[in-house]
Design an enzyme around this catalytic site. Structure first.
Site, PDB file in Angstrom:
ATOM      1  N   GLY A   9      82.396  16.947  74.974  1.00  0.00           N
ATOM      2  CA  GLY A   9      81.092  16.393  74.787  1.00  0.00           C
ATOM      3  C   GLY A   9      79.981  17.339  74.402  1.00  0.00           C
ATOM      4  O   GLY A   9      78.941  17.478  74.807  1.00  0.00           O
ATOM      5  N   ALA A  10      80.471  18.290  73.574  1.00  0.00           N
ATOM      6  CA  ALA A  10      79.718  19.717  73.072  1.00  0.00           C
ATOM      7  C   ALA A  10      78.967  19.271  71.852  1.00  0.00           C
ATOM      8  O   ALA A  10      77.985  20.058  71.699  1.00  0.00           O
ATOM      9  CB  ALA A  10      80.909  20.597  72.531  1.00  0.00           C
ATOM     10  N   SER A  11      78.915  17.910  71.444  1.00  0.00           N
ATOM     11  CA  SER A  11      77.896  17.858  70.129  1.00  0.00           C
ATOM     12  C   SER A  11      76.430  17.603  70.395  1.00  0.00           C
ATOM     13  O   SER A  11      75.772  17.751  69.418  1.00  0.00           O
ATOM     14  CB  SER A  11      78.462  16.706  69.316  1.00  0.00           C
ATOM     15  OG  SER A  11      78.544  15.568  70.315  1.00  0.00           O
ATOM     16  N   GLY A  13      73.023  17.345  73.655  1.00  0.00           N
ATOM     17  CA  GLY A  13      72.714  17.456  75.157  1.00  0.00           C
ATOM     18  C   GLY A  13      73.162  18.448  76.064  1.00  0.00           C
ATOM     19  O   GLY A  13      73.118  19.725  75.596  1.00  0.00           O
ATOM     20  N   GLY A  15      76.190  19.488  76.823  1.00  0.00           N
ATOM     21  CA  GLY A  15      77.369  20.004  76.313  1.00  0.00           C
ATOM     22  C   GLY A  15      76.934  21.248  75.261  1.00  0.00           C
ATOM     23  O   GLY A  15      77.491  22.272  75.401  1.00  0.00           O
ATOM     24  N   SER A 171      77.037  13.185  88.517  1.00  0.00           N
ATOM     25  CA  SER A 171      75.659  12.972  88.209  1.00  0.00           C
ATOM     26  C   SER A 171      74.919  12.422  89.843  1.00  0.00           C
ATOM     27  O   SER A 171      75.794  12.181  90.666  1.00  0.00           O
ATOM     28  CB  SER A 171      75.649  11.267  87.561  1.00  0.00           C
ATOM     29  OG  SER A 171      74.444  10.619  87.685  1.00  0.00           O
ATOM     30  N   TYR A 193      78.712   3.195  85.651  1.00  0.00           N
ATOM     31  CA  TYR A 193      78.372   4.378  85.388  1.00  0.00           C
ATOM     32  C   TYR A 193      78.548   5.228  86.786  1.00  0.00           C
ATOM     33  O   TYR A 193      79.030   6.455  86.999  1.00  0.00           O
ATOM     34  CB  TYR A 193      77.139   4.730  84.941  1.00  0.00           C
ATOM     35  CG  TYR A 193      76.649   6.146  84.571  1.00  0.00           C
ATOM     36  CD1 TYR A 193      77.082   6.782  83.354  1.00  0.00           C
ATOM     37  CD2 TYR A 193      75.691   6.857  85.419  1.00  0.00           C
ATOM     38  CE1 TYR A 193      76.824   8.270  83.079  1.00  0.00           C
ATOM     39  CE2 TYR A 193      75.535   8.174  85.267  1.00  0.00           C
ATOM     40  CZ  TYR A 193      75.791   8.676  84.044  1.00  0.00           C
ATOM     41  OH  TYR A 193      75.430  10.017  83.764  1.00  0.00           O
TER      42      TYR A 193
HETATM   43  N1  LIG Z   1      71.212  12.906  80.725  1.00  0.00           N
HETATM   44  C1  LIG Z   1      71.209  12.788  82.200  1.00  0.00           C
HETATM   45  O1  LIG Z   1      70.001  12.468  82.745  1.00  0.00           O
HETATM   46  C2  LIG Z   1      72.383  13.045  82.963  1.00  0.00           C
HETATM   47  C3  LIG Z   1      73.714  13.346  82.244  1.00  0.00           C
HETATM   48  N2  LIG Z   1      74.623  13.345  83.058  1.00  0.00           N
HETATM   49  C4  LIG Z   1      75.984  13.532  82.292  1.00  0.00           C
HETATM   50  O2  LIG Z   1      76.123  14.623  81.554  1.00  0.00           O
HETATM   51  C5  LIG Z   1      76.969  14.448  80.762  1.00  0.00           C
HETATM   52  C6  LIG Z   1      76.316  14.686  79.284  1.00  0.00           C
HETATM   53  O3  LIG Z   1      75.133  13.913  78.914  1.00  0.00           O
HETATM   54  P1  LIG Z   1      74.089  14.168  78.077  1.00  0.00           P
HETATM   55  O4  LIG Z   1      74.252  15.328  77.585  1.00  0.00           O
HETATM   56  O5  LIG Z   1      72.834  13.636  78.947  1.00  0.00           O
HETATM   57  O6  LIG Z   1      74.217  13.121  76.931  1.00  0.00           O
HETATM   58  P2  LIG Z   1      74.724  13.056  75.394  1.00  0.00           P
HETATM   59  O7  LIG Z   1      74.728  11.651  75.035  1.00  0.00           O
HETATM   60  O8  LIG Z   1      73.734  13.912  74.725  1.00  0.00           O
HETATM   61  O9  LIG Z   1      76.147  13.817  75.520  1.00  0.00           O
HETATM   62  C7  LIG Z   1      77.484  13.012  75.701  1.00  0.00           C
HETATM   63  C8  LIG Z   1      78.408  13.868  74.746  1.00  0.00           C
HETATM   64  O10 LIG Z   1      79.725  13.081  75.284  1.00  0.00           O
HETATM   65  C9  LIG Z   1      80.198  12.686  73.993  1.00  0.00           C
HETATM   66  N3  LIG Z   1      81.122  11.520  74.248  1.00  0.00           N
HETATM   67  C10 LIG Z   1      80.425  10.273  74.380  1.00  0.00           C
HETATM   68  N4  LIG Z   1      81.560   9.542  74.453  1.00  0.00           N
HETATM   69  C11 LIG Z   1      82.791  10.203  74.112  1.00  0.00           C
HETATM   70  C12 LIG Z   1      83.866   9.739  73.666  1.00  0.00           C
HETATM   71  N5  LIG Z   1      84.510   8.586  73.643  1.00  0.00           N
HETATM   72  N6  LIG Z   1      84.753  10.769  73.258  1.00  0.00           N
HETATM   73  C13 LIG Z   1      84.412  12.329  73.092  1.00  0.00           C
HETATM   74  N7  LIG Z   1      83.262  12.380  73.404  1.00  0.00           N
HETATM   75  C14 LIG Z   1      82.393  11.539  73.979  1.00  0.00           C
HETATM   76  C15 LIG Z   1      79.019  12.571  73.160  1.00  0.00           C
HETATM   77  O11 LIG Z   1      79.558  12.723  71.723  1.00  0.00           O
HETATM   78  P3  LIG Z   1      78.992  11.876  70.434  1.00  0.00           P
HETATM   79  O12 LIG Z   1      77.663  12.768  70.107  1.00  0.00           O
HETATM   80  O13 LIG Z   1      80.030  11.567  69.655  1.00  0.00           O
HETATM   81  O14 LIG Z   1      78.393  10.501  71.105  1.00  0.00           O
HETATM   82  C16 LIG Z   1      78.128  13.860  73.284  1.00  0.00           C
HETATM   83  O15 LIG Z   1      78.481  14.889  72.841  1.00  0.00           O
HETATM   84  C17 LIG Z   1      77.502  13.153  80.688  1.00  0.00           C
HETATM   85  O16 LIG Z   1      78.766  13.080  81.398  1.00  0.00           O
HETATM   86  C18 LIG Z   1      76.353  12.481  81.561  1.00  0.00           C
HETATM   87  O17 LIG Z   1      77.107  11.329  82.322  1.00  0.00           O
HETATM   88  C19 LIG Z   1      74.693  13.380  84.284  1.00  0.00           C
HETATM   89  C20 LIG Z   1      73.430  13.413  84.989  1.00  0.00           C
HETATM   90  C21 LIG Z   1      72.331  13.073  84.324  1.00  0.00           C
HETATM   91  C1  LIG Z   2      57.886   7.713  85.357  1.00  0.00           C
HETATM   92  C2  LIG Z   2      59.347   7.843  84.982  1.00  0.00           C
HETATM   93  C3  LIG Z   2      60.003   8.991  85.508  1.00  0.00           C
HETATM   94  C4  LIG Z   2      59.707   6.384  85.021  1.00  0.00           C
HETATM   95  C5  LIG Z   2      61.231   6.505  84.378  1.00  0.00           C
HETATM   96  C6  LIG Z   2      62.232   5.298  85.036  1.00  0.00           C
HETATM   97  C7  LIG Z   2      63.611   5.416  84.787  1.00  0.00           C
HETATM   98  C8  LIG Z   2      63.722   5.025  83.394  1.00  0.00           C
HETATM   99  C9  LIG Z   2      64.237   6.597  85.337  1.00  0.00           C
HETATM  100  C10 LIG Z   2      64.059   6.949  86.709  1.00  0.00           C
HETATM  101  C11 LIG Z   2      65.340   7.725  87.280  1.00  0.00           C
HETATM  102  C12 LIG Z   2      66.076   8.073  86.042  1.00  0.00           C
HETATM  103  C13 LIG Z   2      67.385   8.423  86.233  1.00  0.00           C
HETATM  104  C14 LIG Z   2      68.307   8.371  85.226  1.00  0.00           C
HETATM  105  C15 LIG Z   2      68.002   7.589  83.932  1.00  0.00           C
HETATM  106  C16 LIG Z   2      66.444   7.235  83.869  1.00  0.00           C
HETATM  107  C17 LIG Z   2      65.685   6.905  85.154  1.00  0.00           C
HETATM  108  C18 LIG Z   2      66.389   5.460  85.718  1.00  0.00           C
HETATM  109  C19 LIG Z   2      69.972   8.483  85.438  1.00  0.00           C
HETATM  110  C20 LIG Z   2      70.580   7.313  85.773  1.00  0.00           C
HETATM  111  C21 LIG Z   2      70.468   9.330  83.887  1.00  0.00           C
HETATM  112  C22 LIG Z   2      71.965   9.583  83.885  1.00  0.00           C
HETATM  113  C23 LIG Z   2      72.132   9.989  85.285  1.00  0.00           C
HETATM  114  O1  LIG Z   2      73.347  10.560  85.290  1.00  0.00           O
HETATM  115  C24 LIG Z   2      71.277  10.106  86.403  1.00  0.00           C
HETATM  116  C25 LIG Z   2      70.041   9.899  86.397  1.00  0.00           C
HETATM  117  C26 LIG Z   2      69.277   9.355  87.576  1.00  0.00           C
HETATM  118  C27 LIG Z   2      67.932   9.234  87.448  1.00  0.00           C
END
Ligand SMILES: NC(=O)C1=CN([C@@H]2O[C@H](COP(=O)(O)OP(=O)(O)OC[C@H]3O[C@@H](n4cnc5c(N)ncnc54)[C@H](OP(=O)(O)O)[C@@H]3O)[C@@H](O)[C@H]2O)C=CC1
Ligand SMILES: CC(C)CCC[C@@H](C)[C@H]1CC[C@H]2C3=C(CC[C@]12C)[C@@]1(C)CCC(=O)C[C@@H]1CC3
Length: 314
Positions: A9-11, A13, A15, A171, A193
């Site tokens: 998932g390096a592409s 966020g 990663g 998460s 999830y």
């Molecule tokens: N964002 C958040 O608030 C939170 C994120 N996380 C976790 O952090 C990790 C990174 O997520 P985040 O950076 O936020 O999100 P992004 O969507 O930016 O990153 C996800 C990465 O996973 C890759 N990916 C998804 N599906 C596949 C697949 N089938 N095969 C290979 N690679 C895949 C994506 O590739 P591609 O570019 O090709 O889609 C991308 O590089 C995840 O595990 C997510 O669950 C945990 C808590 C909170």
């Molecule tokens: C005022 C704002 C902060 C309101 C946003 C409401 C919701 C969209 C968010 C509140 C808690 C968030 C949350 C996530 C996504 C966005 C919210 C639901 C995650 C589920 C994203 C992916 C994760 O792995 C955990 C995050 C927990 C909190």
């Protein structure tokens, strides 16, 4: 000896930020980035080399939601490398997210709002589906594909001179009550999830029990709430931008509002610098950011992991 670090998932966020931060920590590592296809791999490699031109960056392609692809990439990695020092199991998906704003409002009235805003408990659901292998897509991508990859790479990870490390991106949404052993793929509910991330936490605990003796250590991290492609699929980008001042305010009360991928990778980078023998297998390492924007790491026990271990399910 140069350390070999694989990041899935390096592409984008967390990663992508992690790759850059690891190179800031140690410019001598061999970074192998795993992306879904050649175009993404090359674009990501160029992005990393733009800021770290002297870095050693190689690429592999894998779709973690496709077992044939996972087996193929494992074969390729076994041919290319003699050992892997760190594997960051970071790729993840959260398809068709739905936020229940009514429940969030109710949380405001009942005093549960901060818990909801940091864990999304009770306000977030997803619709999952079967993938081409007949597995639930979220389980397959977030956990099972990575698990098979690890098992296929055992010969590169175990019995090395120095311990090797697995670091899973979990998460704060991982919740024991969303997971059931009788439905471990979460085919029946709408919190696939949450279930996949809790299963990830437990898998890490069990991998430690099985592999520590062979010099392989596993940890789980939580990046906090990060603005990334994943969150931009939950609400429209313009709405997130409008909400940004509110989120900076919330951060004074909710330290897991890391908000940027750079901050979100704090725990991943911290673990890179730790001796694995000193880590607690039952702890999840959370990236946190203070109200004034200072990043740090907070260890918290994984709910139910100790009980899971005692029941001997590993
Ligand atoms: N964002 C958040 O608030 C939170 C994120 N996380 C976790 O952090 C990790 C990174 O997520 P985040 O950076 O936020 O999100 P992004 O969507 O930016 O990153 C996800 C990465 O996973 C890759 N990916 C998804 N599906 C596949 C697949 N089938 N095969 C290979 N690679 C895949 C994506 O590739 P591609 O570019 O090709 O889609 C991308 O590089 C995840 O595990 C997510 O669950 C945990 C808590 C909170
Ligand atoms: C005022 C704002 C902060 C309101 C946003 C409401 C919701 C969209 C968010 C509140 C808690 C968030 C949350 C996530 C996504 C966005 C919210 C639901 C995650 C589920 C994203 C992916 C994760 O792995 C955990 C995050 C927990 C909190």
């Amino acid at each position: 000896m140069e350390r070999v670090v694989l990041v899935t998932g390096a592409s984008s966020g967390v990663g992508l930020a992690l790759c850059r931060r690891l190179l800031e920590e140690d410019g001598r590592i061999h970074l192998c980035i795993a992306c879904r296809n050649v175009q993404k791999s090359e674009a990501t490699r160029d992005l990393i080399l733009a800021t770290h031109p002297a870095a050693r960056v190689s690429t592999v392609e894998v779709d973690l939601g496709n077992l044939v692809s996972v087996l193929r990439v494992a074969r390729e990695l076994r041919c290319r490398f003699q050992r892997l020092d760190f594997v960051y199991l970071n790729a993840g998906i959260m398809p068709n997210p739905h936020v229940n704003f009514k429940a969030l409002w109710h949380g405001l009235l009942t005093g549960k709002v901060l818990h909801m805003l940091t864990t999304a408990e009770g306000i977030m659901t997803q619709t999952d589906r079967l993938n081409g292998d007949g597995l639930q897509e979220v389980f397959a991508t977030n956990l099972f594909g990575h698990f098979i990859l690890v098992r296929q790479l055992e010969c590169l990870l175990c019995g090395n001179e120095k311990p090797s490390r697995l670091i899973w991106t979990s998460s704060s949404n991982a919740r024991e009550s969303a997971f059931s052993l009788s439905d471990y793929q979460h085919a029946k509910g709408q919190e696939s999830y949450s279930s996949s991330k809790y299963a990830t936490d437990l898998t890490s605990v069990v991998l430690n029990r099985k592999f520590n003796k062979q010099g392989l250590y596993s940890s789980v991290v939580c990046p906090g709430l990060v603005m990334s492609n994943m969150t931009y699929r939950i609400l429209p980008v313009f709405l997130w931008k409008l909400l940004m001042p509110i989120m900076w305010l919330i951060r004074f009360f909710a330290k897991t509002y890391t908000l940027t991928p750079y901050n979100g990778a704090e725990a991943h980078v911290w673990l890179f610098k730790q001796k694995p023998e000193h880590l607690d297998a039952l702890v999840k390492y959370h990236s946190c950011t203070s109200g004034l924007g200072k990043s740090y790491v907070e260890p918290r026990k994984v709910n139910g992991a100790a009980a899971f271990c005692c029941r001997g399910l590993g």
